[in-house]
Design a protein around this motif. Sequence first.
Motif, PDB file in Angstrom:
ATOM      1  N   ARG A   1       0.837  -1.219   0.000  1.00 56.04           N
ATOM      2  CA  ARG A   1       0.000   0.000   0.000  1.00 56.04           C
ATOM      3  C   ARG A   1       0.864   1.257   0.000  1.00 56.04           C
ATOM      4  NH1 ARG A   1      -5.716   0.395   1.019  1.00 56.04           N
ATOM      5  NH2 ARG A   1      -6.479  -1.609   0.317  1.00 56.04           N
ATOM      6  N   LEU A   2       1.914   1.195   0.784  1.00 55.74           N
ATOM      7  CA  LEU A   2       2.807   2.352   0.906  1.00 55.74           C
ATOM      8  C   LEU A   2       3.497   2.640  -0.431  1.00 55.74           C
ATOM      9  CD1 LEU A   2       3.884   4.144   3.327  1.00 55.74           C
ATOM     10  CD2 LEU A   2       5.964   2.809   3.103  1.00 55.74           C
ATOM     11  N   LYS A   3       3.929   1.578  -1.083  1.00 58.05           N
ATOM     12  CA  LYS A   3       4.595   1.751  -2.379  1.00 58.05           C
ATOM     13  C   LYS A   3       3.620   2.318  -3.418  1.00 58.05           C
ATOM     14  CE  LYS A   3       8.334  -1.599  -2.294  1.00 58.05           C
ATOM     15  NZ  LYS A   3       8.889  -2.736  -3.017  1.00 58.05           N
ATOM     16  N   ASP A   4       2.398   1.821  -3.421  1.00 61.22           N
ATOM     17  CA  ASP A   4       1.375   2.350  -4.339  1.00 61.22           C
ATOM     18  C   ASP A   4       1.168   3.842  -4.102  1.00 61.22           C
ATOM     19  OD1 ASP A   4       0.949  -0.081  -5.444  1.00 61.22           O
ATOM     20  OD2 ASP A   4      -0.916  -0.519  -4.335  1.00 61.22           O
ATOM     21  N   PHE A   5       1.058   4.186  -2.823  1.00 64.64           N
ATOM     22  CA  PHE A   5       0.831   5.586  -2.444  1.00 64.64           C
ATOM     23  C   PHE A   5       1.994   6.447  -2.935  1.00 64.64           C
ATOM     24  CE2 PHE A   5       1.585   8.981   0.721  1.00 64.64           C
ATOM     25  CZ  PHE A   5       0.360   9.643   0.696  1.00 64.64           C
ATOM     26  N   ARG A   6       3.206   5.966  -2.753  1.00 68.24           N
ATOM     27  CA  ARG A   6       4.390   6.727  -3.181  1.00 68.24           C
ATOM     28  C   ARG A   6       4.384   6.935  -4.692  1.00 68.24           C
ATOM     29  NH1 ARG A   6       9.014   3.935  -0.747  1.00 68.24           N
ATOM     30  NH2 ARG A   6       9.353   2.747  -2.624  1.00 68.24           N
ATOM     31  N   LEU A   7       4.006   5.868  -5.388  1.00 70.46           N
ATOM     32  CA  LEU A   7       4.005   5.919  -6.852  1.00 70.46           C
ATOM     33  C   LEU A   7       2.945   6.894  -7.372  1.00 70.46           C
ATOM     34  CD1 LEU A   7       5.766   4.206  -8.761  1.00 70.46           C
ATOM     35  CD2 LEU A   7       3.770   2.746  -9.132  1.00 70.46           C
ATOM     36  N   THR A   8       1.767   6.826  -6.769  1.00 70.52           N
ATOM     37  CA  THR A   8       0.677   7.651  -7.307  1.00 70.52           C
ATOM     38  C   THR A   8       0.768   9.114  -6.861  1.00 70.52           C
ATOM     39  OG1 THR A   8      -0.719   6.866  -5.523  1.00 70.52           O
ATOM     40  CG2 THR A   8      -1.040   5.812  -7.648  1.00 70.52           C
ATOM     41  N   THR A   9       1.326   9.366  -5.672  1.00 69.81           N
ATOM     42  CA  THR A   9       1.360  10.759  -5.184  1.00 69.81           C
ATOM     43  C   THR A   9       2.728  11.418  -5.374  1.00 69.81           C
ATOM     44  OG1 THR A   9       2.075  10.073  -2.988  1.00 69.81           O
ATOM     45  CG2 THR A   9      -0.314  10.268  -3.339  1.00 69.81           C
ATOM     46  N   GLY A  10       3.769  10.620  -5.523  1.00 71.54           N
ATOM     47  CA  GLY A  10       5.121  11.183  -5.601  1.00 71.54           C
ATOM     48  C   GLY A  10       5.645  11.639  -4.245  1.00 71.54           C
ATOM     49  N   ILE A  11       4.919  11.323  -3.183  1.00 70.95           N
ATOM     50  CA  ILE A  11       5.366  11.731  -1.837  1.00 70.95           C
ATOM     51  C   ILE A  11       6.491  10.801  -1.358  1.00 70.95           C
ATOM     52  CG2 ILE A  11       4.628  11.792   0.601  1.00 70.95           C
ATOM     53  CD1 ILE A  11       1.992  13.005  -0.380  1.00 70.95           C
ATOM     54  N   PRO A  12       7.607  11.373  -0.887  1.00 76.78           N
ATOM     55  CA  PRO A  12       8.745  10.548  -0.470  1.00 76.78           C
ATOM     56  C   PRO A  12       8.525   9.937   0.911  1.00 76.78           C
ATOM     57  CG  PRO A  12       9.270  12.863  -0.180  1.00 76.78           C
ATOM     58  CD  PRO A  12       7.872  12.814  -0.727  1.00 76.78           C
ATOM     59  N   VAL A  13       7.900   8.801   0.936  1.00 80.51           N
ATOM     60  CA  VAL A  13       7.621   8.106   2.198  1.00 80.51           C
ATOM     61  C   VAL A  13       8.142   6.688   2.056  1.00 80.51           C
ATOM     62  CG1 VAL A  13       5.233   7.704   1.398  1.00 80.51           C
ATOM     63  CG2 VAL A  13       5.787   7.393   3.801  1.00 80.51           C
ATOM     64  N   TYR A  14       8.833   6.214   3.077  1.00 81.67           N
ATOM     65  CA  TYR A  14       9.563   4.942   2.968  1.00 81.67           C
ATOM     66  C   TYR A  14       9.315   4.102   4.211  1.00 81.67           C
ATOM     67  CZ  TYR A  14      11.676   7.615  -0.722  1.00 81.67           C
ATOM     68  OH  TYR A  14      11.846   8.375  -1.843  1.00 81.67           O
ATOM     69  N   PHE A  15       9.591   2.802   4.069  1.00 76.39           N
ATOM     70  CA  PHE A  15       9.394   1.922   5.231  1.00 76.39           C
ATOM     71  C   PHE A  15      10.726   1.335   5.680  1.00 76.39           C
ATOM     72  CE2 PHE A  15       9.417  -1.056   1.699  1.00 76.39           C
ATOM     73  CZ  PHE A  15      10.161  -2.117   2.196  1.00 76.39           C
ATOM     74  N   THR A  16      10.767   0.960   6.944  1.00 78.20           N
ATOM     75  CA  THR A  16      11.822   0.060   7.384  1.00 78.20           C
ATOM     76  C   THR A  16      11.234  -0.885   8.424  1.00 78.20           C
ATOM     77  OG1 THR A  16      14.100  -0.169   8.140  1.00 78.20           O
ATOM     78  CG2 THR A  16      12.803   1.557   9.207  1.00 78.20           C
ATOM     79  N   LEU A  17      12.000  -1.928   8.742  1.00 76.41           N
ATOM     80  CA  LEU A  17      11.534  -2.960   9.663  1.00 76.41           C
ATOM     81  C   LEU A  17      12.640  -3.258  10.660  1.00 76.41           C
ATOM     82  CD1 LEU A  17      10.439  -5.342   6.783  1.00 76.41           C
ATOM     83  CD2 LEU A  17       8.827  -4.123   8.271  1.00 76.41           C
ATOM     84  N   ASP A  18      12.253  -3.566  11.877  1.00 75.26           N
ATOM     85  CA  ASP A  18      13.200  -4.081  12.857  1.00 75.26           C
ATOM     86  C   ASP A  18      13.126  -5.596  12.790  1.00 75.26           C
ATOM     87  OD1 ASP A  18      14.996  -2.910  14.537  1.00 75.26           O
ATOM     88  OD2 ASP A  18      13.462  -1.795  15.631  1.00 75.26           O
ATOM     89  N   ALA A  19      13.643  -6.262  13.803  1.00 78.24           N
ATOM     90  CA  ALA A  19      13.516  -7.714  13.831  1.00 78.24           C
ATOM     91  C   ALA A  19      12.111  -8.065  14.334  1.00 78.24           C
ATOM     92  CB  ALA A  19      14.585  -8.308  14.726  1.00 78.24           C
ATOM     93  N   GLY A  20      11.106  -7.838  13.493  1.00 86.63           N
ATOM     94  CA  GLY A  20       9.719  -8.100  13.870  1.00 86.63           C
ATOM     95  C   GLY A  20       8.807  -7.692  12.731  1.00 86.63           C
ATOM     96  N   PRO A  21       7.492  -7.872  12.914  1.00 84.68           N
ATOM     97  CA  PRO A  21       6.552  -7.626  11.819  1.00 84.68           C
ATOM     98  C   PRO A  21       6.071  -6.175  11.700  1.00 84.68           C
ATOM     99  CG  PRO A  21       5.387  -8.525  13.693  1.00 84.68           C
ATOM    100  CD  PRO A  21       6.834  -8.440  14.102  1.00 84.68           C
ATOM    101  N   ASN A  22       6.444  -5.328  12.672  1.00 84.66           N
ATOM    102  CA  ASN A  22       5.894  -3.966  12.679  1.00 84.66           C
ATOM    103  C   ASN A  22       6.614  -3.080  11.676  1.00 84.66           C
ATOM    104  OD1 ASN A  22       4.206  -4.825  14.745  1.00 84.66           O
ATOM    105  ND2 ASN A  22       5.841  -4.523  16.241  1.00 84.66           N
ATOM    106  N   VAL A  23       5.851  -2.146  11.108  1.00 87.91           N
ATOM    107  CA  VAL A  23       6.407  -1.347  10.013  1.00 87.91           C
ATOM    108  C   VAL A  23       6.669   0.084  10.495  1.00 87.91           C
ATOM    109  CG1 VAL A  23       6.071  -0.598   7.627  1.00 87.91           C
ATOM    110  CG2 VAL A  23       5.012  -2.726   8.417  1.00 87.91           C
ATOM    111  N   HIS A  24       7.898   0.537  10.289  1.00 84.35           N
ATOM    112  CA  HIS A  24       8.249   1.934  10.576  1.00 84.35           C
ATOM    113  C   HIS A  24       8.100   2.717   9.279  1.00 84.35           C
ATOM    114  CE1 HIS A  24      10.414   1.469  14.563  1.00 84.35           C
ATOM    115  NE2 HIS A  24      10.177   0.220  14.206  1.00 84.35           N
TER     116      HIS A  24
END
Length: 351
Positions: free
Chosen positions: A287-310
């Motif tokens: 979803r985040l990647k779609d949003f970035r592609l369609t809006t051009g807004i620079p928003v990115y994800f990262t992950l720790d050692a777990g399932p939660n998304v930063h």
Amino acid sequence: MSLRSKERRGNVAWRSPSNIALIKYWGKYGDQLPQNPSISLTLKNSFTQTRVSYYPKDVQGELSFSFQFQKKSHPGFYDRIRKYLHRVKSYFPFLEDYHLDIESENSFPHSAGIASSASAFSALVLALETIENLVHDGGHEMDLTRVSEIARLGSGSACRSLFPIAALWGKTPESETSSDLHAIPMESQLHDIFKSFHDSILIVSQASKKVSSTAGHSLMRNHPFSKVRYEEARRNLKEMLEALRLGDVERVGFITEMEAMQLHALMLCSNPNFILLQPNTLKIIERLKDFRLTTGIPVYFTLDAGPNVHILYPDEYRTHVQNLIVDQLLGYCDNAQWIQDSIGEGPMKLE
Ligand code: PMV
């Protein structure tokens, strides 16, 4: 008591934040030393507060302390702290003579699946160091390099939580003062745009991890891709440093995502393999990647050692991204939980 005591009893308290790695530390050697250098951003709202009361004990020598987490006893944490205090007692001669009552609490929900060892160990070591300085004549001044080194022995990533905005841990030719023993401050190396970055943490699961970080690190020892991973991390770190200096948000975001994916790819092909990602982690990323592609807004994800998304993004896009989170992503979270965090100034001594 061989050392003269200035302060016979008292208490000190510190608030120390968690941090999120952009370049990941995964794999160690020797005494909790990193196989590759890492870079993290210091968080603001995800922190541990630790108060340590101290008074002389009757029998010198034996370690003596009590521990409460969120006002309750916690045998698992007690045991981890006991082992840790044994390990670091040579740094803190006062432990020979004093009993400690340690009370700790987290700002974020208990078991929210947020790695709290970084904030917990950094807060504890700051408190111990403050007491050491108070009780011993001629005690050393607060030296964050030393504190970082001692915190590292509790949890590797804890050594990066001591510094405002960002920290670098691990020897790299890119920085003369870098070291495997402790982290160094990195604020001066960062373009201003990153100093007001946001990190929205989406809680996909609160369950405790099936495989601990310690076990995950140790699986890197015989990992078929460990050598190539450590080379990749070094290359990524060099590029990341340049992008952070220049304010190149897209480059920083691109490398950050690659690092998160490499971390989890290593887990997927460890022997034995393990998976910390969950279906909803992947849905959020898509979803985040779609949003970035369609809006051009620079928003990115990262992950720790777990399932939660930063989710990381510049301040100027906070309304857009937070609307996305509330409208489209909270459905993938456990009980619609998320933490609105941002980049912070590092630890704070409390009255
Ligand atoms: O500090 P540890 O031993 O819990 O390991 C942390 C590992 C990661 O969070 C996955 C990466 C990092 O650099 O923080």
